[in-house]
Design a protein around this motif. Structure first.
Motif, PDB file in Angstrom:
ATOM      1  N   UNK A  73       0.827  -1.207   0.000  1.00 49.32           N
ATOM      2  CA  UNK A  73       0.000   0.000   0.000  1.00 49.32           C
ATOM      3  C   UNK A  73       0.863   1.261   0.000  1.00 49.32           C
ATOM      4  N   UNK A  74       1.884   1.277   0.835  1.00 40.53           N
ATOM      5  CA  UNK A  74       2.759   2.445   0.909  1.00 40.53           C
ATOM      6  C   UNK A  74       3.523   2.627  -0.404  1.00 40.53           C
ATOM      7  N   UNK A  75       4.038   1.551  -0.962  1.00 40.31           N
ATOM      8  CA  UNK A  75       4.757   1.652  -2.239  1.00 40.31           C
ATOM      9  C   UNK A  75       3.828   2.089  -3.368  1.00 40.31           C
ATOM     10  N   UNK A  86       0.913   6.538  -7.277  1.00 37.84           N
ATOM     11  CA  UNK A  86       0.108   7.749  -7.080  1.00 37.84           C
ATOM     12  C   UNK A  86       0.958   8.983  -6.819  1.00 37.84           C
ATOM     13  N   UNK A  87       2.271   8.780  -6.701  1.00 37.06           N
ATOM     14  CA  UNK A  87       3.236   9.871  -6.560  1.00 37.06           C
ATOM     15  C   UNK A  87       2.959  10.784  -5.355  1.00 37.06           C
ATOM     16  N   UNK A  88       2.541  10.176  -4.255  1.00 33.97           N
ATOM     17  CA  UNK A  88       2.310  10.953  -3.041  1.00 33.97           C
ATOM     18  C   UNK A  88       3.615  11.129  -2.280  1.00 33.97           C
ATOM     19  N   UNK A  93       2.051  13.078   2.702  1.00 35.35           N
ATOM     20  CA  UNK A  93       0.702  12.767   2.223  1.00 35.35           C
ATOM     21  C   UNK A  93       0.332  11.317   2.547  1.00 35.35           C
ATOM     22  N   UNK A  94       1.301  10.429   2.391  1.00 37.90           N
ATOM     23  CA  UNK A  94       1.045   9.015   2.708  1.00 37.90           C
ATOM     24  C   UNK A  94       0.761   8.858   4.191  1.00 37.90           C
ATOM     25  N   UNK A  95       1.555   9.528   5.014  1.00 41.74           N
ATOM     26  CA  UNK A  95       1.346   9.412   6.464  1.00 41.74           C
ATOM     27  C   UNK A  95      -0.027   9.937   6.871  1.00 41.74           C
ATOM     28  N   UNK A  96      -0.469  11.016   6.238  1.00 38.81           N
ATOM     29  CA  UNK A  96      -1.807  11.542   6.522  1.00 38.81           C
ATOM     30  C   UNK A  96      -2.896  10.570   6.080  1.00 38.81           C
ATOM     31  N   UNK A  97      -2.752  10.030   4.874  1.00 37.67           N
ATOM     32  CA  UNK A  97      -3.763   9.108   4.333  1.00 37.67           C
ATOM     33  C   UNK A  97      -3.877   7.837   5.160  1.00 37.67           C
ATOM     34  N   UNK A  98      -2.754   7.340   5.655  1.00 33.37           N
ATOM     35  CA  UNK A  98      -2.753   6.065   6.387  1.00 33.37           C
ATOM     36  C   UNK A  98      -2.773   6.249   7.902  1.00 33.37           C
TER      37      UNK A  98
END
Length: 124
Positions: A25-27, A33-35, A39-44
């Protein structure tokens, strides 16, 4: 930086299913998705450091798989060879002698080239 991200994305394409769901998911968010890490930390709802650590660990795992299996390298080499064959066929078309059954030869060349392009497209 951009080339490293592309390489990581390619490694993910070949070996990503061997990672944990969280690593995948993180990869996926990072490469596809080029986050950004933030942004990834916020989404997850995890820390930026956790995202960074997971990316770093996942990259190492993927590179280890590539080092042992070499699938991405083999694919790249095959792709380069097929591209060379396509260029050779294009060159061959130019040097065909008028004394040959030109139409038949050109049709055969087109058939071979079409097959090579299909092989290339299947690998994408």
């Amino acid at each position: 930086m951009f080339e490293k991200k592309i390489k990581l994305g390619n490694l993910y394409a070949f070996y990503g299913s061997l990672l944990t769901e969280k690593q995948q998911e993180i990869l996926r968010l990072y490469c596809i998705h080029d986050l950004s890490l933030g942004e990834i930390s916020e989404n997850l709802d995890i820390s930026r450091q956790a995202v960074y650590d997971t990316l770093k660990r996942s990259k190492k795992i993927l590179e280890d798989y590539e080092g042992k299996l070499g699938l991405l390298s083999k694919f790249s080499n095959t792709r380069n060879k097929v591209n060379q064959l396509i260029k050779s066929i294009d060159s061959f078309r130019i040097i065909i002698n008028d004394n040959l059954d030109r139409d038949k030869m050109l049709n055969k060349i087109d058939e071979v080239k079409e097959l090579l392009v299909e092989i290339l497209d299947e690998g994408l």
